[in-house]
Design an enzyme around this catalytic site. Structure first.
Site, PDB file in Angstrom:
ATOM      1  N   ASN A 182      33.529  12.121  67.605  1.00 55.47           N
ATOM      2  CA  ASN A 182      32.714  11.547  68.787  1.00 55.47           C
ATOM      3  C   ASN A 182      31.273  11.792  68.474  1.00 55.47           C
ATOM      4  O   ASN A 182      30.879  12.902  68.437  1.00 55.47           O
ATOM      5  CB  ASN A 182      33.365  12.343  69.904  1.00 55.47           C
ATOM      6  CG  ASN A 182      32.889  11.757  71.305  1.00 55.47           C
ATOM      7  OD1 ASN A 182      32.265  10.432  71.010  1.00 55.47           O
ATOM      8  ND2 ASN A 182      32.727  12.461  72.330  1.00 55.47           N
ATOM      9  N   ASP A 200      26.721  18.063  62.634  1.00 54.93           N
ATOM     10  CA  ASP A 200      27.639  18.113  63.939  1.00 54.93           C
ATOM     11  C   ASP A 200      28.952  18.610  63.105  1.00 54.93           C
ATOM     12  O   ASP A 200      29.924  18.317  63.482  1.00 54.93           O
ATOM     13  CB  ASP A 200      27.916  16.647  64.607  1.00 54.93           C
ATOM     14  CG  ASP A 200      28.570  16.971  65.877  1.00 54.93           C
ATOM     15  OD1 ASP A 200      28.886  18.015  66.173  1.00 54.93           O
ATOM     16  OD2 ASP A 200      29.012  15.676  66.317  1.00 54.93           O
ATOM     17  N   ASN A 225      29.867  24.979  73.173  1.00 62.69           N
ATOM     18  CA  ASN A 225      31.369  24.514  73.808  1.00 62.69           C
ATOM     19  C   ASN A 225      32.447  25.513  73.081  1.00 62.69           C
ATOM     20  O   ASN A 225      33.254  24.960  72.589  1.00 62.69           O
ATOM     21  CB  ASN A 225      31.690  23.196  73.495  1.00 62.69           C
ATOM     22  CG  ASN A 225      31.711  22.581  72.045  1.00 62.69           C
ATOM     23  OD1 ASN A 225      31.062  23.446  71.130  1.00 62.69           O
ATOM     24  ND2 ASN A 225      32.334  21.477  71.828  1.00 62.69           N
ATOM     25  N   HIS A 272      24.054  14.877  74.102  1.00 64.76           N
ATOM     26  CA  HIS A 272      25.162  14.449  73.532  1.00 64.76           C
ATOM     27  C   HIS A 272      25.471  13.087  74.516  1.00 64.76           C
ATOM     28  O   HIS A 272      25.635  13.357  75.913  1.00 64.76           O
ATOM     29  CB  HIS A 272      26.489  15.146  73.631  1.00 64.76           C
ATOM     30  CG  HIS A 272      27.792  14.595  73.323  1.00 64.76           C
ATOM     31  ND1 HIS A 272      28.488  14.795  72.400  1.00 64.76           N
ATOM     32  CD2 HIS A 272      28.335  13.700  74.244  1.00 64.76           C
ATOM     33  CE1 HIS A 272      29.731  14.220  72.495  1.00 64.76           C
ATOM     34  NE2 HIS A 272      29.604  13.326  73.459  1.00 64.76           N
TER      35      HIS A 272
HETATM   36  O1  DOR Z   1      33.192  15.007  67.114  1.00 63.03           O
HETATM   37  C1  DOR Z   1      32.896  15.829  67.839  1.00 63.03           C
HETATM   38  N1  DOR Z   1      33.376  17.174  67.896  1.00 63.03           N
HETATM   39  N2  DOR Z   1      31.942  15.579  68.784  1.00 63.03           N
HETATM   40  C2  DOR Z   1      31.582  16.361  69.792  1.00 63.03           C
HETATM   41  O2  DOR Z   1      30.820  15.915  70.452  1.00 63.03           O
HETATM   42  C3  DOR Z   1      32.512  17.606  69.677  1.00 63.03           C
HETATM   43  C4  DOR Z   1      32.588  18.092  68.581  1.00 63.03           C
HETATM   44  C5  DOR Z   1      33.628  19.187  68.719  1.00 63.03           C
HETATM   45  O3  DOR Z   1      33.386  20.140  69.489  1.00 63.03           O
HETATM   46  O4  DOR Z   1      34.744  19.295  67.895  1.00 63.03           O
HETATM   47 ZN    ZN Z   2      28.110  16.085  70.536  1.00 63.28          ZN
HETATM   48 ZN    ZN Z   3      28.383  18.723  68.299  1.00 58.08          ZN
END
Ligand code: DOR
Ligand code: ZN
Ligand code: ZN
Length: 421
Positions: free
Chosen positions: A275, A302, A91, A176
């Protein structure tokens, strides 16, 4: 080129023993009680020598969001956290949905030359959930898995196609799990604390429905699937029973899900916003159980670094994510091993051998003939977490002030010291 790691306690998933480790030309050439060699030596007396830690779920933000992190700062943070190898989520901007971006990341990996970096390609173009990305070409360029992390692929038919294609190319989808409509703008776990805080909550079901769907698809298609960052007790149950039926499912969780509960959201500290959200004590306890019985195969961070300006806003507007790569080992050791939930060899398995196995990565083992990816830790060293001191550009941690054990002394990648000593 030789390096000798002397007098340490070598830990592998199989157990612990006192041993010296000799490295020659990037390969572990000898592990024995005493190795004598006139070469550069790391004195690991009183320390533990682990297979290099592997994190299969991080966000390095490059290309596009270098204000939050870049491949260099993220790699420096990774080796400071004891990681010799990471998998980075797609992403970015542009999204890593094609071979060019995958190749760019591989090029940056070689330029920066710190930890090994394995790009994860997007499942759908632009992670927009509508059309499949160039799976085969990304694999050719070096992608090791596929994910639309940050969101779920909401269209089940596209997800089905993606899982079939992925498996045809020998890749796994890293899911996810979040039903977008059901989350509906929720920013924390839905429950007593969200009510108290006046923040919009998100049900466990929003996560569980997608965990179930992706397991259903994997089961129907007889393909493997990997579930990202499990945060609910019910999700752990769903995965446990799928494993019992023989579904090819693996799963990960993160330190914040086995340490924190949503009691902390009433502080309105946006560093607690992540998240999926941190949930309740029964979730936290079930995640520990899941780690103990193997339902949850591995621990990831993460690692989601954000700039101060992304977090210094009101809770509803703040970015989701925790900068976790520098605290993962110490938090896991302190909250899982020192508490007696896992043994040190079990923890090491969940942070190196298992993640490697899940994505068929080379590494995650400390034995003669293996690449010399090694992490030396001082388990007796106690310190207080201070996000301001992170190497990562992302200082966003909810763990400021936490007292933990387990300092990274030295991180070795392919026989070269990349951190410490
Ligand atoms: O907390 C999160 N941050 N959950 C995600 O799924 C994406 C991630 C982000 O890219 O900041
Ligand atoms: Zn995620
Ligand atoms: Zn992630």
């Amino acid at each position: 080129m030789k390096l000798l790691i002397k007098n340490g306690t070598v830990v592998t998933p199989e157990g612990e023993r006192r041993a010296d480790v000799l490295i020659e030309d990037g390969i572990i050439s000898e592990i024995a009680e005493t190795v004598k060699e006139d070469c550069k030596t790391v004195d690991a007396s009183g320390k533990h020598v682990l297979p290099g830690l592997i994190d299969i779920h991080v966000h390095l933000r490059e290309p596009g969001y270098e204000g939050k992190e870049d491949i260099e700062s993220g790699s420096k943070a990774a080796v400071a956290g004891g990681f010799t190898q990471v998998c980075c989520m797609p992403n970015t901007n542009p999204v890593c949905d094609n071979a060019v971006v995958v190749s760019y990341i591989k090029y940056r990996e070689s330029q920066v030359n710190l930890c090994k970096i394995n790009p994860v390609g997007a499942i759908t173009r632009g992670e927009d959930g509508t059309a499949m990305a160039e799976i085969g070409k990304m694999k050719q360029a070096g992608a090791v898995a596929l994910s639309d992390d940050g969101k779920s692929v909401m269209n089940s038919d596209i997800m089905r196609l993606a899982m079939e294609y992925a498996s045809g190319f020998g890749l796994k989808c890293l899911c996810h799990c979040e039903d977008k409509d059901l989350v509906g703008g929720g920013v924390v776990n839905e429950g007593y604390n969200s009510m108290l805080a006046g923040l919009k909550g998100s049900l466990r079901a929003a996560e569980d429905i997608m965990i179930s769907r992706d397991i259903c698809l994997a089961e129907s298609l007889s393909v493997p699937v990997h579930i990202c960052h499990v945060s609910t007790y019910s999700g752990v149950d769903i995965i446990r029973s799928a494993k019992k039926r023989g579904v090819q499912v693996t799963a990960e969780t993160c330190p914040h899900y086995f340490i924190l509960t949503d009691d902390i959201i009433t502080s309105y500290d946006t560093n607690t916003k992540v998240n999926p959200p941190v949930r309740e004590d029964k979730d936290r306890a079930a995640i520990i159980e899941g780690l103990k019985d193997g339902t949850l195969d591995c621990i990831v961070t993460d690692h989601a670094p954000h700039a101060l300006k992304d977090k210094q806003v009101e809770y509803n507007l703040a970015a989701f994510g925790i900068s976790g790569i520098e605290t993962s080992f110490a938090l896991s050791y302190t909250y899982l091993v020192k508490t007696g939930h896992l043994t040190l060899p079990q923890l090491v398995g969940k942070m190196s051998a298992k993640p490697a196995e899940i994505l068929s990565l080379t590494g995650g083992c400390l034995k003669e003939g293996a690449p010399a990816d090694i992490t030396v830790v001082d388990l007796n060293a106690k310190y207080v977490i201070d996000g301001a001191k992170f190497v990562s550009k992302g200082k966003n941690t909810p763990f400021n002030g936490y007292e933990v054990y387990g300092k990274i002394v030295c991180t070795v990648v392919d026989g070269d010291i990349k951190f410490g000593e």
